[in-house]
Design a protein around this motif. Sequence first.
Motif, PDB file in Angstrom:
ATOM      1  N   UNK A 109       0.752  -1.230   0.111  1.00 31.34           N
ATOM      2  CA  UNK A 109       0.061  -0.140  -0.101  1.00 31.34           C
ATOM      3  C   UNK A 109       1.030   1.221  -0.045  1.00 31.34           C
ATOM      4  N   UNK A 110       0.498   2.203  -0.516  1.00 30.87           N
ATOM      5  CA  UNK A 110       1.099   3.556  -0.844  1.00 30.87           C
ATOM      6  C   UNK A 110       1.364   4.108   0.541  1.00 30.87           C
ATOM      7  N   UNK A 111       0.520   4.118   1.391  1.00 30.58           N
ATOM      8  CA  UNK A 111       0.671   4.690   2.781  1.00 30.58           C
ATOM      9  C   UNK A 111       1.980   4.179   3.545  1.00 30.58           C
ATOM     10  N   UNK A 112       2.131   2.709   3.237  1.00 34.75           N
ATOM     11  CA  UNK A 112       3.221   2.072   3.867  1.00 34.75           C
ATOM     12  C   UNK A 112       4.545   2.771   3.397  1.00 34.75           C
ATOM     13  N   UNK A 113       4.385   2.994   2.026  1.00 36.23           N
ATOM     14  CA  UNK A 113       5.633   3.236   1.453  1.00 36.23           C
ATOM     15  C   UNK A 113       5.941   4.971   2.003  1.00 36.23           C
ATOM     16  N   UNK A 114       4.959   5.623   2.303  1.00 38.58           N
ATOM     17  CA  UNK A 114       5.314   6.919   2.855  1.00 38.58           C
ATOM     18  C   UNK A 114       5.616   6.807   4.147  1.00 38.58           C
ATOM     19  N   UNK A 115       5.243   5.743   5.007  1.00 41.55           N
ATOM     20  CA  UNK A 115       5.720   5.595   6.239  1.00 41.55           C
ATOM     21  C   UNK A 115       7.134   5.246   6.241  1.00 41.55           C
ATOM     22  N   UNK A 116       7.556   4.183   5.342  1.00 44.80           N
ATOM     23  CA  UNK A 116       9.057   3.908   5.018  1.00 44.80           C
ATOM     24  C   UNK A 116       9.903   4.983   4.983  1.00 44.80           C
ATOM     25  N   UNK A 117       9.418   6.311   4.476  1.00 41.39           N
ATOM     26  CA  UNK A 117      10.362   7.222   4.052  1.00 41.39           C
ATOM     27  C   UNK A 117       9.981   8.694   4.891  1.00 41.39           C
ATOM     28  N   UNK A 118       9.146   8.341   5.954  1.00 40.72           N
ATOM     29  CA  UNK A 118       8.676   9.357   6.798  1.00 40.72           C
ATOM     30  C   UNK A 118       9.911  10.252   7.100  1.00 40.72           C
ATOM     31  N   UNK A 119      10.731  10.091   7.470  1.00 40.52           N
ATOM     32  CA  UNK A 119      11.991  11.017   8.177  1.00 40.52           C
ATOM     33  C   UNK A 119      12.141  12.152   7.357  1.00 40.52           C
ATOM     34  N   UNK A 120      11.988  12.276   5.868  1.00 39.06           N
ATOM     35  CA  UNK A 120      12.417  13.267   5.070  1.00 39.06           C
ATOM     36  C   UNK A 120      11.521  14.419   5.585  1.00 39.06           C
ATOM     37  N   UNK A 121      10.430  14.449   6.110  1.00 41.78           N
ATOM     38  CA  UNK A 121       9.691  15.374   6.395  1.00 41.78           C
ATOM     39  C   UNK A 121      10.014  15.882   7.994  1.00 41.78           C
ATOM     40  N   UNK A 122       9.665  17.057   8.351  1.00 43.28           N
ATOM     41  CA  UNK A 122       9.863  17.390   9.662  1.00 43.28           C
ATOM     42  C   UNK A 122       8.775  16.851  10.373  1.00 43.28           C
ATOM     43  N   UNK A 123       8.959  16.475  11.830  1.00 41.01           N
ATOM     44  CA  UNK A 123       8.042  15.818  12.628  1.00 41.01           C
ATOM     45  C   UNK A 123       6.828  16.716  12.914  1.00 41.01           C
ATOM     46  N   UNK A 124       6.885  17.941  13.063  1.00 42.04           N
ATOM     47  CA  UNK A 124       5.557  18.719  13.241  1.00 42.04           C
ATOM     48  C   UNK A 124       4.702  18.888  12.103  1.00 42.04           C
ATOM     49  N   UNK A 125       5.686  18.928  10.730  1.00 46.93           N
ATOM     50  CA  UNK A 125       4.530  18.716   9.350  1.00 46.93           C
ATOM     51  C   UNK A 125       4.132  17.393   9.454  1.00 46.93           C
ATOM     52  N   UNK A 126       4.771  16.397   9.634  1.00 49.75           N
ATOM     53  CA  UNK A 126       3.888  15.041   9.865  1.00 49.75           C
ATOM     54  C   UNK A 126       2.862  14.779  10.793  1.00 49.75           C
ATOM     55  N   UNK A 127       3.130  15.462  11.858  1.00 49.32           N
ATOM     56  CA  UNK A 127       1.748  15.455  13.017  1.00 49.32           C
ATOM     57  C   UNK A 127       0.490  16.264  12.260  1.00 49.32           C
ATOM     58  N   UNK A 128       0.744  17.337  11.519  1.00 48.13           N
ATOM     59  CA  UNK A 128      -0.188  18.093  10.824  1.00 48.13           C
ATOM     60  C   UNK A 128      -0.892  17.176   9.721  1.00 48.13           C
ATOM     61  N   UNK A 129      -0.147  16.510   8.752  1.00 52.60           N
ATOM     62  CA  UNK A 129      -0.462  15.649   7.698  1.00 52.60           C
ATOM     63  C   UNK A 129      -1.395  14.377   8.346  1.00 52.60           C
ATOM     64  N   UNK A 130      -0.844  13.963   9.649  1.00 54.00           N
ATOM     65  CA  UNK A 130      -1.570  12.928  10.145  1.00 54.00           C
ATOM     66  C   UNK A 130      -3.021  13.356  10.779  1.00 54.00           C
ATOM     67  N   UNK A 131      -2.906  14.506  11.119  1.00 54.89           N
ATOM     68  CA  UNK A 131      -4.447  15.188  11.668  1.00 54.89           C
ATOM     69  C   UNK A 131      -5.338  15.101  10.375  1.00 54.89           C
ATOM     70  N   UNK A 132      -4.694  15.859   9.195  1.00 60.23           N
ATOM     71  CA  UNK A 132      -5.636  15.669   8.136  1.00 60.23           C
ATOM     72  C   UNK A 132      -6.129  14.318   7.687  1.00 60.23           C
ATOM     73  N   UNK A 133      -5.200  13.137   7.898  1.00 60.62           N
ATOM     74  CA  UNK A 133      -5.781  11.800   7.535  1.00 60.62           C
ATOM     75  C   UNK A 133      -6.615  11.369   8.308  1.00 60.62           C
ATOM     76  N   UNK A 134      -6.315  11.579   9.687  1.00 65.52           N
ATOM     77  CA  UNK A 134      -7.260  11.182  10.817  1.00 65.52           C
ATOM     78  C   UNK A 134      -8.777  11.675  10.418  1.00 65.52           C
ATOM     79  N   UNK A 135      -8.841  12.922  10.088  1.00 65.05           N
ATOM     80  CA  UNK A 135     -10.127  13.686   9.644  1.00 65.05           C
ATOM     81  C   UNK A 135     -10.708  12.864   8.530  1.00 65.05           C
ATOM     82  N   UNK A 136      -9.806  12.555   7.603  1.00 65.09           N
ATOM     83  CA  UNK A 136     -10.371  11.850   6.426  1.00 65.09           C
ATOM     84  C   UNK A 136     -10.947  10.410   6.814  1.00 65.09           C
ATOM     85  N   UNK A 137      -9.974   9.590   7.538  1.00 60.45           N
ATOM     86  CA  UNK A 137     -10.435   8.350   7.952  1.00 60.45           C
ATOM     87  C   UNK A 137     -11.639   8.156   8.771  1.00 60.45           C
TER      88      UNK A 137
END
Length: 219
Positions: A109-137
């Motif tokens: 799954x493409x989400x697993x691909x993104x998780x495997x490469x997660x470090x390239x984005x800053x932690x705070x940005x990742x948290x914001x993106x995860x908040x968006x994903x949670x809303x969609x889920x």
Amino acid sequence: MAVATGRRKLRNPLALAVMVLLSERAAMHPYEIAQTLRRRGKEYSIKINYGSLYTVVQNLEKHGFVEFAEVQRHGNRPERTLYALTAAGREEMADWMADIISVPVHEFPIFETALSLLGVLPPDEVMELLDQRLSTLEVQAAATRAVLGKLSETLPRIFLVETEYQLHMVEAETEWVRGFRKEIADGTLSGVAGWRQWHETGEVPAEWRELENEDHSRE
């Protein structure tokens, strides 16, 4: 015994759905197959392209899994060609189903691909993106519950188990994402300090480089 999926003549899940429906009835027209899939809500679990359904049936016929049964005529309506499942098709259907149910396959799954490469984005940005994903889920979970409730009014549960599974998977992902996001926020995620250091200083943490050196030493 199930046949290995990689050796199958057809891999389109829609072909499997066609064979399953033909196993229920003596013969069906492709349009009737499409209507039955729609009535059972299968467009939520099978990627159904109604325009390509005729091509799927033709491919099944080419490989000997379905065959011409009869031509149906109703008044002034155009003739309809009905197809039936062959013995080879019934065997292929049963083997394919057994294969899918019994053998877990990693589908990347493409989400697993993104998780495997997660470090390239800053932690705070990742948290914001995860908040968006949670809303969609959460929206997806609510929509799936609504679909499940609507379909259960007319269909027995045996026709809805895949929708139940979809809901379960969305809820499970929601729980995991929420917990993972919390670990980033409160700093309990192993490696998060080095992750932040990388984005604050631009330098890869020394412990990360040491891990790479350990990998090279094993080669």
